[in-house]
Design an enzyme around this catalytic site. Sequence first.
Site, PDB file in Angstrom:
ATOM      1  CB  VAL A 159     -17.041  12.695  36.668  1.00 51.56           C
ATOM      2  CG1 VAL A 159     -16.101  13.826  36.277  1.00 51.56           C
ATOM      3  CG2 VAL A 159     -17.296  12.712  38.172  1.00 51.56           C
ATOM      4  CG  ASP A 175     -26.233   8.312  38.593  1.00 48.88           C
ATOM      5  OD1 ASP A 175     -25.636   8.942  39.495  1.00 48.88           O
ATOM      6  OD2 ASP A 175     -27.430   8.481  38.336  1.00 48.88           O
ATOM      7  N   GLY A 183     -24.013   5.607  44.605  1.00 48.52           N
ATOM      8  CA  GLY A 183     -22.764   5.897  43.913  1.00 48.52           C
ATOM      9  C   GLY A 183     -21.517   5.220  44.468  1.00 48.52           C
ATOM     10  CG  ASP A 207     -20.780  18.651  42.923  1.00 51.98           C
ATOM     11  OD1 ASP A 207     -20.544  19.862  43.077  1.00 51.98           O
ATOM     12  OD2 ASP A 207     -21.149  18.176  41.840  1.00 51.98           O
ATOM     13  NE  ARG A 259     -26.229   4.162  39.726  1.00 52.83           N
ATOM     14  CZ  ARG A 259     -26.183   5.241  40.503  1.00 52.83           C
ATOM     15  NH1 ARG A 259     -25.042   5.632  41.018  1.00 52.83           N
ATOM     16  NH2 ARG A 259     -27.264   5.945  40.743  1.00 52.83           N
TER      17      ARG A 259
HETATM   18  P1  IMP Z   1     -23.203  17.120  46.789  1.00 50.45           P
HETATM   19  O1  IMP Z   1     -24.334  16.845  47.711  1.00 50.45           O
HETATM   20  O2  IMP Z   1     -23.438  18.323  45.911  1.00 50.45           O
HETATM   21  O3  IMP Z   1     -21.862  17.178  47.466  1.00 50.45           O
HETATM   22  O4  IMP Z   1     -23.157  15.920  45.750  1.00 50.45           O
HETATM   23  C1  IMP Z   1     -22.778  14.669  46.160  1.00 50.45           C
HETATM   24  C2  IMP Z   1     -23.696  13.581  45.638  1.00 50.45           C
HETATM   25  O5  IMP Z   1     -24.236  13.892  44.364  1.00 50.45           O
HETATM   26  C3  IMP Z   1     -22.891  12.344  45.482  1.00 50.45           C
HETATM   27  O6  IMP Z   1     -23.363  11.399  46.402  1.00 50.45           O
HETATM   28  C4  IMP Z   1     -23.124  11.878  44.060  1.00 50.45           C
HETATM   29  O7  IMP Z   1     -23.948  10.744  44.087  1.00 50.45           O
HETATM   30  C5  IMP Z   1     -23.826  12.994  43.377  1.00 50.45           C
HETATM   31  N1  IMP Z   1     -22.917  13.706  42.451  1.00 50.45           N
HETATM   32  C6  IMP Z   1     -22.360  14.931  42.614  1.00 50.45           C
HETATM   33  N2  IMP Z   1     -21.568  15.249  41.574  1.00 50.45           N
HETATM   34  C7  IMP Z   1     -21.619  14.181  40.740  1.00 50.45           C
HETATM   35  C8  IMP Z   1     -20.987  13.899  39.477  1.00 50.45           C
HETATM   36  O8  IMP Z   1     -20.208  14.675  38.895  1.00 50.45           O
HETATM   37  N3  IMP Z   1     -21.299  12.689  38.928  1.00 50.45           N
HETATM   38  C9  IMP Z   1     -22.141  11.787  39.514  1.00 50.45           C
HETATM   39  N4  IMP Z   1     -22.727  12.020  40.694  1.00 50.45           N
HETATM   40  C10 IMP Z   1     -22.465  13.202  41.300  1.00 50.45           C
HETATM   41 MG    MG Z   2     -24.496   9.826  45.755  1.00 46.40          MG
END
Ligand code: IMP
Ligand code: MG
Length: 207
Positions: A176, A182, A51, A117, A188
Amino acid sequence: MHDQLPQHDPALERILLSADRIATRIDELAAQVAADYADCTCLHLIGVLKGAFVFMADLGRAIRRAGGPPLVYDFVKASTYGESIKKQGETHRKTQIEGLPRSIRNADVILVEDILDQGFTLAGLRDAIVRDGGVRSARVCVLLDKQLEVPTEEVTAIRRTIRPDYVGFTVPDRWVAGYGLDVNESYRELPYVAVVREHHFNSGGPQ
Ligand code: IMP
Ligand code: MG
């Protein structure tokens, strides 16, 4: 032209951050980084694939334009959501990490991530890079910081331990896509960040 949604794409709801807004904000972040690392002779940027690949390229060049230190680029691959997107009430997700850079011992490092996130990904990476990597200093830079509406207790606890040092934008609790991010590997390449209609991707909806 740049800032129009792909025509007839019912999976995208609206543009949240235009390409211009993103570019302006990245210049601001870069100026901050350049000031913070004024005395640094070599700064390692570690981008989180996939990402962060677009953000990383723009941020690195902006840091140099802003007079920042010479940069070394590394990448690590992390996968937390795979082909799925977030559902309500999550307490845990396993992050798969591949390709940890070997050359970061004693380095000054900024971990560059597309979006924070629930915090699972950065928590896993922090343990792997910051705790085990023997770096001299480590900061975290995220383009987007998602404001969670109803996080579980577990997620709230993880998020409390992750305070990014540089944040591009805070965004609402929606999925998003674009500017490197993605949904199921699509979008992307969009130059902006758009809000996705989640029901198109959650189970039951079209894949
Ligand atoms: P977390 O581990 O829940 O903090 O999510 C972070 C990872 O999940 C990031 O590296 C993103 O690649 C992916 N991600 C989380 N939310 C989104 C989003 O809304 N759109 C796209 N990728 C996301
Ligand atoms: Mg990611």
